[in-house]
Design a protein around this motif. Structure first.
Motif, PDB file in Angstrom:
ATOM      1  N   ASN A   1       0.694   6.431  -7.668  1.00  0.00           N
ATOM      2  CA  ASN A   1       1.175   5.619  -6.567  1.00  0.00           C
ATOM      3  C   ASN A   1       0.006   5.000  -5.821  1.00  0.00           C
ATOM      4  O   ASN A   1      -0.983   5.666  -5.529  1.00  0.00           O
ATOM      5  N   GLN A   2       0.119   3.741  -5.518  1.00  0.00           N
ATOM      6  CA  GLN A   2      -0.926   3.030  -4.801  1.00  0.00           C
ATOM      7  C   GLN A   2      -0.875   3.399  -3.320  1.00  0.00           C
ATOM      8  O   GLN A   2       0.181   3.426  -2.712  1.00  0.00           O
ATOM      9  N   VAL A   3      -2.030   3.742  -2.772  1.00  0.00           N
ATOM     10  CA  VAL A   3      -2.121   4.031  -1.347  1.00  0.00           C
ATOM     11  C   VAL A   3      -2.275   2.712  -0.611  1.00  0.00           C
ATOM     12  O   VAL A   3      -3.242   1.981  -0.818  1.00  0.00           O
ATOM     13  N   ARG A   4      -1.324   2.392   0.241  1.00  0.00           N
ATOM     14  CA  ARG A   4      -1.327   1.118   0.954  1.00  0.00           C
ATOM     15  C   ARG A   4      -1.636   1.331   2.421  1.00  0.00           C
ATOM     16  O   ARG A   4      -1.188   2.306   3.024  1.00  0.00           O
ATOM     17  N   GLN A   5      -2.406   0.411   2.972  1.00  0.00           N
ATOM     18  CA  GLN A   5      -2.756   0.514   4.376  1.00  0.00           C
ATOM     19  C   GLN A   5      -2.927  -0.878   4.961  1.00  0.00           C
ATOM     20  O   GLN A   5      -3.595  -1.736   4.384  1.00  0.00           O
TER      21      GLN A   5
ATOM     22  N   ASN B   1       0.118  -6.444  -0.313  1.00  0.00           N
ATOM     23  CA  ASN B   1       0.637  -5.933   0.953  1.00  0.00           C
ATOM     24  C   ASN B   1       1.282  -7.073   1.741  1.00  0.00           C
ATOM     25  O   ASN B   1       0.834  -8.213   1.679  1.00  0.00           O
TER      26      ASN B   1
ATOM     27  N   ARG C   1       5.427   4.917   9.292  1.00  0.00           N
ATOM     28  CA  ARG C   1       5.641   4.265   7.992  1.00  0.00           C
ATOM     29  C   ARG C   1       5.068   2.851   7.998  1.00  0.00           C
ATOM     30  O   ARG C   1       4.602   2.350   6.967  1.00  0.00           O
TER      31      ARG C   1
END
Length: 307
Positions: free
Chosen positions: A2-6, A134, A182
């Motif tokens: 899973n890609q860590v998104r920020q 994103n 979230r």
């Protein structure tokens, strides 16, 4: 995996769209604008958005601006583009943004229509789902999501933030207290320094700063004072810089953009004051008042030398 998104946090940088004497996009001035924002510690670059006169850019100028931003940032900070308006055009821009290697995009309101919530969901969801980049929704004008619509959009992992330019605090409280961490919550109100004290208590730790294009040390000083509860310094900044500039900004429609270029020219950035229709240039009296405020800003709050 899973890609860590920020989403970007802190103070966001929004470059302008400089024009040369022939009315063409001035890429060198844009590059200098972006370099300045990165050097001054802005956390990210949002290119071809509201401050970048998204409403009036040709496809060629849009592409050029994104290319300049990516080449100038060189991965030091994330680059986000502005997409929106006509849905077909918006989807073309998301694909172009992905091709040019940006990190994400800010979704601006749809063109003309004031949609029902189902229509707004379909508009935003189509843009969010169109790439793996994103996405941040800009809540303003005719793009106002209900809590339920935003919760539906959260099914897409690409959605990393909501930028509020509406100022409906009841809705902000409902959303932040229901959805929590979230999403990243971004203050996108005009002259966001004015409202940031109200937003920070709701979990907003990020905002876009128009004045960072010409007095970024004031933006940084303000945010540090806010987070450290230095009320005396906050009062001084409001009294002598932030509220006086905001008073000018409210004098004419479109000054939220035009005043940025005026401020940049005053401090010596080569962008000129020409803006694209239907925005109007800053009037001389307002320009002179802004120059006086900027002078006070540097005299009362001198820029600290960088080590």
């Amino acid at each position: 995996m899973n890609q860590v998104r920020q989403s970007p946090t802190g103070i966001l940088g929004f470059p302008v769209a400089p024009m040369d004497q022939h009315g063409k996009l001035d890429e060198k001035a844009l590059e200098a604008n972006i370099q300045f924002l990165i050097k001054e510690g802005l956390s990210s670059i949002f290119i071809a958005c509201g401050s970048g006169e998204f409403h009036a850019l040709s496809h060629r100028d849009y592409k050029s601006m994104v290319e300049v931003a990516v080449a100038t940032a060189k991965g030091k900070v994330p680059v986000y583009t502005g997409v929106g308006g006509n849905i077909s055009h918006a989807l073309e821009l998301t694909e172009l943004s992905a091709e040019l290697g940006v990190d994400g995009y800010l979704i601006l309101p749809p063109y003309l229509i004031e949609p029902e919530q189902e229509g707004l969901y379909q508009y935003l969801n189509a843009i969010i789902q169109s790439t793996d980049l994103n996405a941040i929704v800009y809540q303003r004008d005719n793009c106002v999501c209900s809590l339920e619509t935003l919760q539906r959009l959260l099914e897409s992992p690409q959605l990393v933030g909501l930028k509020d330019g509406l100022g409906n605090m009841d809705l902000n409280i409902e959303m932040t207290q229901t959805i929590g961490k979230r999403l990243e919550w971004l203050n996108g109100m005009p002259m966001a320094e004015v409202t940031m004290p109200a937003y920070v208590n709701l979990g907003f730790r990020t905002y876009s700063s128009a004045i960072s294009n010409y007095i970024p040390h004031i933006s940084a000083l303000f945010f540090d004072a806010l987070l450290s509860h230095n009320d005396d310094l906050l009062h001084e900044l409001y009294e002598h810089v932030i509220l006086p500039i905001n008073k000018i900004r409210k004098q004419r429609k479109g000054y939220a953009v035009a005043l940025i270029k005026a401020g940049m020219e005053i401090v010596g950035h080569p962008v000129g004051t020409t803006v694209r229709a239907p925005i109007i240039q800053v009037e001389k009296d307002h320009y002179d008042k802004l120059a006086q405020i900027i002078q006070v800003a540097f005299e009362k709050f001198p820029k600290a030398a960088k080590s």
